[in-house]
Enzyme design. Structure first.
Site, short mmCIF file in Angstrom:
data_model
loop_
_atom_site.label_atom_id
_atom_site.label_comp_id
_atom_site.label_asym_id
_atom_site.label_seq_id
_atom_site.Cartn_x
_atom_site.Cartn_y
_atom_site.Cartn_z
CE LYS A 246 12.93 48.71 4.88
NZ LYS A 246 13.18 47.43 4.27
CB SER B 285 21.69 44.22 9.09
OG SER B 285 21.56 43.19 8.07
CG HIS C 238 26.34 59.62 1.73
ND1 HIS C 238 25.92 60.11 0.32
CD2 HIS C 238 26.59 58.31 1.43
CE1 HIS C 238 26.37 59.10 -0.57
NE2 HIS C 238 26.58 57.94 0.19
CG HIS C 239 20.68 60.83 7.37
ND1 HIS C 239 20.66 60.02 6.52
CD2 HIS C 239 20.19 60.84 8.58
CE1 HIS C 239 19.50 59.31 7.11
NE2 HIS C 239 19.55 59.63 8.50
CE LYS D 105 16.62 46.48 -1.48
NZ LYS D 105 16.24 46.42 -0.04
CE LYS E 58 23.37 46.30 6.96
NZ LYS E 58 23.12 45.54 5.62
N1 GLU Z 1 17.26 43.76 2.30
C1 GLU Z 1 16.51 44.06 3.73
C2 GLU Z 1 15.64 45.03 3.44
O1 GLU Z 1 15.12 45.45 2.43
C3 GLU Z 1 17.56 44.29 4.62
C4 GLU Z 1 18.76 45.13 4.33
C5 GLU Z 1 19.88 44.88 5.37
O2 GLU Z 1 19.96 44.18 6.19
O3 GLU Z 1 20.69 45.63 5.24
O4 GLU Z 1 15.25 45.65 4.58
#
Ligand code: GLU
Length: 472
Positions: free
Chosen positions: A95, A363, A65-66, A107, A71
């Site tokens: 990422k 996204s 949560h930084h 996730k 996402k």
């Molecule tokens: N599922 C994709 C990933 O592993 C996209 C995640 C997203 O767009 O939030 O990067």
């Protein structure tokens, strides 16, 4: 879990993290905090399938949560388990940090085989899962924003959106509760191909670096490179397409039922249509069948792109890989054992946590579009075209010469949504590639590009925590 022995994917991510942490100056306590998954939600819920009640097992993990919202995608697969979702959530944090997307990692997953259900049943499961997330405040444009992943796509995202908006009437930014939506439902143009395109942009940038290519015994540029893609899902399909369009030869394609090869190059779309028609990638006209899907990974090539699931290259098959570059389009396709083999063999591994960041980058663009309530390019496209036309008219009047038709169209064109998304993604991937390579060059003790990517990510997340004042 894969292989005969217990294998922890989250353990592998932690191992890569620890390998990189020693090249940073982040406080050890803070490093420990960064590594942990902050919130883990494991749920069971009943869904009526036919005349039976099925208990569905599902997860949502918020790793960090930084930055908020959190996402990350939602996957539908029987291989989904807590260890996998935790690992994938952690990868999302790193990422996003690398590509400067201001989100924490998350996730989700539902442990089902989507092929076993009708669309109606899948809709019921997806909607019920969304209800569970809403109840626990694990979804929302400012808290946690899911997206597609393995086994899900635009259709599932539309169901999630509809469930969310029906429970939160009048919430003005509700469209931003999920990304990867159909364009008609608040999605953004370019999201569908974003991950594959990002893989292409990232590898193209690596291939443009003369020193890196020289070390691998390759010429610069994508043109003429022999590429193998494992997985013809959304990511693999688009990666293959952009490489072919960029002048590379896709010499082999693999799916779980087998693999095909053709030294002259395969057309991914023709193969995709063939698979749709016959139910298999095999027996594609002009191509040679390979008995096992895994055989394709071991063919001679310049760039190998695993674009399916995690843990497909481990200590056992890594010694047989003959590629010069491995571009990780999937999340976690290589185990730490495989990494060690490739460091010794001098094979360049371009790591997942940045190479497949195109999806989450676009996204982010979609989420921004949803919060701003306006399509990219809507305000300025016509203005730019009018201005360009005026400038061109002046130049032609002053020089007495006419610009040729093709050039005229190019010069006059004002950017629309797809142009802006592509350009934002290209910029993001080029910048991230250079940043990682510079971090690697700045410290020759860093053994591989994955570790360099982690160093960049950990420094960014660590600095962000420190600047929040949580840690002195
Ligand atoms: N599922 C994709 C990933 O592993 C996209 C995640 C997203 O767009 O939030 O990067």
């Amino acid at each position: 879990m894969a292989g005969q022995h217990e294998y922890s994917f989250f353990g592998a991510v932690e191992q890569s993290f620890d390998k990189a942490a020693k090249f940073t100056t982040i406080d050890p306590g803070l490093l420990e905090q960064i590594k942990q998954c902050n919130s883990v939600y494991r749920m069971h819920f009943p869904v009526k399938i036919g005349d039976k009640i099925e208990v569905i097992k599902a997860y949502r993990v918020q790793h960090s949560h930084h930055k908020t919202p959190c996402k990350g995608g939602i996957r539908f697969s029987t291989a989904v388990n807590l260890d996998e979702v935790m690992a994938l959530a952690a990868l999302m944090t790193y990422k996003c940090a690398i590509v400067n997307v201001p989100f924490g990692g998350a996730k989700g997953g539902i442990s089902i085989d989507p092929k076993k259900y009708t669309p109606y049943e899948l809709e019921k499961i997806t909607r019920r899962y969304t209800h569970e997330l809403i109840k626990k405040n694990f979804i929302g444009p400012g808290t946690d924003v899911p997206a597609p992943d393995y086994g899900t796509g635009e259709r599932e995202m539309a169901w999630i959106l509809d469930t969310y908006t029906s429970m939160r009437p009048g919430e003005i930014d509700a469209l931003g509760c999920v990304t990867g939506k159909p364009v008609t439902q608040g999605g953004v143009r370019g999201r569908r191909e974003a991950t594959g395109l990002g893989v292409y942009y990232g590898l193209r940038e690596v291939c443009s670096m003369p020193d890196v290519m020289k070390k691998l015994g390759l010429t610069t540029g994508v043109e003429g490179k022999r590429v193998i893609v494992q997985g013809l899902g959304n990511v693999g399909y688009h990666a293959a397409k952009f490489f072919r369009q960029g002048g590379a030869k896709v010499i082999a394609l693999a799916e779980y039922e087998g693999a095909i090869m053709n030294a002259d190059g395969l057309d991914e779309d023709a193969v995709f249509q063939h698979r749709k028609k016959t139910g298999s990638i095999l027996n594609f006209p002009g191509a040679t069948n390979l008995a096992k899907s895994g055989d394709a990974l071991e063919l001679e090539c310049d760039i190998l792109i695993p674009a399916a699931l995690e843990n497909v290259i481990d200590g056992r098959n890594a010694p047989n890989i003959k590629a010069k570059i491995i571009g990780e389009a999937a999340n976690g396709p290589l185990t730490p054992d495989a990494d060690e083999v490739f460091i010794k063999k001098g094979i360049l591994v371009v790591p997942d946590m940045y190479l497949n960041a195109g999806g989450v980058t676009v996204s982010y663009f979609e989420w921004l579009k949803n919060l701003s309530h306006v399509r990219y390019g809507r305000m300025e496209k016509r203005f730019t075209e009018n201005m360009n036309s005026h400038i061109l008219g002046q130049i032609e009047a002053l020089t007495g010469k006419q610009v040729v038709e093709r050039e005229r169209d190019f010069i006059l064109h004002g950017a629309d949504e797809a142009d802006l998304v592509y350009s934002g993604l290209e910029e993001t991937m080029i910048t991230a590639t250079r940043e990682i390579m510079e971090a690697w060059k700045a410290n020759p003790a860093i053994p591989d590009m994955r570790t360099a990517a982690y160093v960049v990510a950990i420094n960014k997340v660590g600095t962000s925590y420190a600047e929040l004042g949580i840690f002195p």
